[in-house]
Write a protein that holds these residues in place. Structure first.
Motif, PDB file in Angstrom:
ATOM      1  N   ALA A  10      71.501  51.937  25.680  1.00  0.00           N
ATOM      2  CA  ALA A  10      70.519  52.914  26.146  1.00  0.00           C
ATOM      3  C   ALA A  10      69.118  52.538  25.679  1.00  0.00           C
ATOM      4  O   ALA A  10      68.145  52.672  26.428  1.00  0.00           O
ATOM      5  N   LEU A  11      69.010  52.045  24.458  1.00  0.00           N
ATOM      6  CA  LEU A  11      67.711  51.647  23.933  1.00  0.00           C
ATOM      7  C   LEU A  11      67.129  50.475  24.720  1.00  0.00           C
ATOM      8  O   LEU A  11      65.944  50.486  25.070  1.00  0.00           O
ATOM      9  N   VAL A  12      67.942  49.489  25.030  1.00  0.00           N
ATOM     10  CA  VAL A  12      67.461  48.331  25.795  1.00  0.00           C
ATOM     11  C   VAL A  12      67.014  48.764  27.184  1.00  0.00           C
ATOM     12  O   VAL A  12      65.944  48.357  27.663  1.00  0.00           O
ATOM     13  N   ILE A  13      67.785  49.606  27.845  1.00  0.00           N
ATOM     14  CA  ILE A  13      67.421  50.057  29.192  1.00  0.00           C
ATOM     15  C   ILE A  13      66.141  50.886  29.150  1.00  0.00           C
ATOM     16  O   ILE A  13      65.257  50.728  29.996  1.00  0.00           O
ATOM     17  N   ALA A  14      66.000  51.746  28.145  1.00  0.00           N
ATOM     18  CA  ALA A  14      64.782  52.549  28.018  1.00  0.00           C
ATOM     19  C   ALA A  14      63.569  51.665  27.715  1.00  0.00           C
ATOM     20  O   ALA A  14      62.468  51.914  28.221  1.00  0.00           O
ATOM     21  N   LEU A  15      63.745  50.631  26.916  1.00  0.00           N
ATOM     22  CA  LEU A  15      62.638  49.712  26.632  1.00  0.00           C
ATOM     23  C   LEU A  15      62.221  48.935  27.875  1.00  0.00           C
ATOM     24  O   LEU A  15      61.023  48.712  28.101  1.00  0.00           O
ATOM     25  N   ILE A  16      63.181  48.525  28.687  1.00  0.00           N
ATOM     26  CA  ILE A  16      62.852  47.860  29.948  1.00  0.00           C
ATOM     27  C   ILE A  16      62.049  48.809  30.836  1.00  0.00           C
ATOM     28  O   ILE A  16      61.064  48.416  31.466  1.00  0.00           O
ATOM     29  N   GLY A  17      62.452  50.066  30.871  1.00  0.00           N
ATOM     30  CA  GLY A  17      61.702  51.070  31.632  1.00  0.00           C
ATOM     31  C   GLY A  17      60.292  51.259  31.082  1.00  0.00           C
ATOM     32  O   GLY A  17      59.332  51.392  31.841  1.00  0.00           O
ATOM     33  N   ALA A  18      60.154  51.235  29.758  1.00  0.00           N
ATOM     34  CA  ALA A  18      58.829  51.371  29.148  1.00  0.00           C
ATOM     35  C   ALA A  18      57.940  50.180  29.490  1.00  0.00           C
ATOM     36  O   ALA A  18      56.749  50.345  29.776  1.00  0.00           O
ATOM     37  N   VAL A  19      58.507  48.987  29.479  1.00  0.00           N
ATOM     38  CA  VAL A  19      57.739  47.790  29.860  1.00  0.00           C
ATOM     39  C   VAL A  19      57.301  47.903  31.317  1.00  0.00           C
ATOM     40  O   VAL A  19      56.157  47.583  31.666  1.00  0.00           O
ATOM     41  N   GLY A  25      50.868  50.733  34.518  1.00  0.00           N
ATOM     42  CA  GLY A  25      49.622  51.288  34.000  1.00  0.00           C
ATOM     43  C   GLY A  25      48.516  50.264  33.844  1.00  0.00           C
ATOM     44  O   GLY A  25      47.353  50.537  34.165  1.00  0.00           O
ATOM     45  N   PHE A  26      48.839  49.092  33.352  1.00  0.00           N
ATOM     46  CA  PHE A  26      47.819  48.093  33.088  1.00  0.00           C
ATOM     47  C   PHE A  26      47.470  47.224  34.295  1.00  0.00           C
ATOM     48  O   PHE A  26      46.321  46.845  34.485  1.00  0.00           O
ATOM     49  N   PHE A  27      48.469  46.888  35.092  1.00  0.00           N
ATOM     50  CA  PHE A  27      48.254  45.905  36.153  1.00  0.00           C
ATOM     51  C   PHE A  27      48.591  46.395  37.557  1.00  0.00           C
ATOM     52  O   PHE A  27      48.519  45.619  38.512  1.00  0.00           O
ATOM     53  N   ARG A  28      49.023  47.663  37.677  1.00  0.00           N
ATOM     54  CA  ARG A  28      49.473  48.200  38.969  1.00  0.00           C
ATOM     55  C   ARG A  28      50.558  47.322  39.582  1.00  0.00           C
ATOM     56  O   ARG A  28      50.582  47.054  40.783  1.00  0.00           O
ATOM     57  N   PHE A  29      51.440  46.838  38.721  1.00  0.00           N
ATOM     58  CA  PHE A  29      52.545  45.982  39.157  1.00  0.00           C
ATOM     59  C   PHE A  29      53.862  46.636  38.766  1.00  0.00           C
ATOM     60  O   PHE A  29      54.138  46.832  37.590  1.00  0.00           O
ATOM     61  N   ASN A  30      54.663  46.999  39.764  1.00  0.00           N
ATOM     62  CA  ASN A  30      55.952  47.625  39.526  1.00  0.00           C
ATOM     63  C   ASN A  30      57.033  46.557  39.628  1.00  0.00           C
ATOM     64  O   ASN A  30      57.363  46.074  40.708  1.00  0.00           O
ATOM     65  N   LEU A  31      57.583  46.178  38.489  1.00  0.00           N
ATOM     66  CA  LEU A  31      58.578  45.118  38.432  1.00  0.00           C
ATOM     67  C   LEU A  31      59.866  45.491  39.179  1.00  0.00           C
ATOM     68  O   LEU A  31      60.454  44.658  39.865  1.00  0.00           O
ATOM     69  N   VAL A  32      60.280  46.736  39.082  1.00  0.00           N
ATOM     70  CA  VAL A  32      61.517  47.167  39.752  1.00  0.00           C
ATOM     71  C   VAL A  32      61.358  47.080  41.262  1.00  0.00           C
ATOM     72  O   VAL A  32      62.231  46.567  41.970  1.00  0.00           O
ATOM     73  N   THR A  33      60.237  47.562  41.764  1.00  0.00           N
ATOM     74  CA  THR A  33      59.986  47.480  43.207  1.00  0.00           C
ATOM     75  C   THR A  33      59.854  46.028  43.653  1.00  0.00           C
ATOM     76  O   THR A  33      60.334  45.656  44.721  1.00  0.00           O
ATOM     77  N   PHE A  34      59.230  45.208  42.824  1.00  0.00           N
ATOM     78  CA  PHE A  34      59.079  43.796  43.147  1.00  0.00           C
ATOM     79  C   PHE A  34      60.440  43.115  43.264  1.00  0.00           C
ATOM     80  O   PHE A  34      60.667  42.306  44.161  1.00  0.00           O
ATOM     81  N   LEU A  35      61.357  43.443  42.348  1.00  0.00           N
ATOM     82  CA  LEU A  35      62.659  42.789  42.334  1.00  0.00           C
ATOM     83  C   LEU A  35      63.637  43.354  43.361  1.00  0.00           C
ATOM     84  O   LEU A  35      64.427  42.613  43.950  1.00  0.00           O
ATOM     85  N   PHE A  36      63.593  44.673  43.585  1.00  0.00           N
ATOM     86  CA  PHE A  36      64.641  45.304  44.392  1.00  0.00           C
ATOM     87  C   PHE A  36      64.164  45.983  45.666  1.00  0.00           C
ATOM     88  O   PHE A  36      64.964  46.494  46.433  1.00  0.00           O
ATOM     89  N   GLY A  37      62.872  46.040  45.908  1.00  0.00           N
ATOM     90  CA  GLY A  37      62.374  46.667  47.127  1.00  0.00           C
ATOM     91  C   GLY A  37      61.863  48.068  46.871  1.00  0.00           C
ATOM     92  O   GLY A  37      61.976  48.615  45.775  1.00  0.00           O
ATOM     93  N   ASP A  38      61.283  48.639  47.906  1.00  0.00           N
ATOM     94  CA  ASP A  38      60.610  49.933  47.791  1.00  0.00           C
ATOM     95  C   ASP A  38      61.586  51.086  48.017  1.00  0.00           C
ATOM     96  O   ASP A  38      61.897  51.438  49.146  1.00  0.00           O
ATOM     97  N   MET A  39      62.075  51.658  46.920  1.00  0.00           N
ATOM     98  CA  MET A  39      62.936  52.841  46.899  1.00  0.00           C
ATOM     99  C   MET A  39      64.209  52.706  47.725  1.00  0.00           C
ATOM    100  O   MET A  39      64.644  53.642  48.378  1.00  0.00           O
ATOM    101  N   VAL A  40      64.802  51.551  47.697  1.00  0.00           N
ATOM    102  CA  VAL A  40      66.139  51.411  48.261  1.00  0.00           C
ATOM    103  C   VAL A  40      67.103  52.021  47.250  1.00  0.00           C
ATOM    104  O   VAL A  40      66.731  52.368  46.132  1.00  0.00           O
ATOM    105  N   TRP A  41      68.347  52.120  47.584  1.00  0.00           N
ATOM    106  CA  TRP A  41      69.303  52.818  46.717  1.00  0.00           C
ATOM    107  C   TRP A  41      69.431  52.153  45.361  1.00  0.00           C
ATOM    108  O   TRP A  41      69.614  52.823  44.346  1.00  0.00           O
TER     109      TRP A  41
END
Length: 71
Positions: A10-19, A25-41
């Motif tokens: 849980a700590l590792v997953i929460a830290l990934i979310g924090a990163v 916040g700093f770069f307007r870059f969403n890593l999750v969206t970049f890797l998996f697409g825009d709000m797919v399942w």
């Protein structure tokens, strides 16, 4: 899975979310969206998992306090 392994997972997953939020916040870059697409399942599941892990980690505060009283 014992409690300690669940805590670390849980700590590792929460830290990934924090990163990810830091990148947003700093770069307007969403890593999750970049890797998996825009709000797919898959993206929605990842966000939900990060949220659940964050809520689970609230229980860590109570367990840390209880551990301190035992010493």
């Amino acid at each position: 899975m014992n409690s300690r392994a669940l805590d670390y997972t849980a700590l590792v997953i929460a830290l990934i979310g924090a990163v990810n939020w830091g990148l947003i916040g700093f770069f307007r870059f969403n890593l999750v969206t970049f890797l998996f697409g825009d709000m797919v399942w898959v993206t929605r599941i990842i966000y939900a998992l990060v949220g659940i892990c964050g809520l689970y980690l609230f229980t860590l505060f109570g367990r840390i306090q209880a551990f301190g009283e035992k010493m």
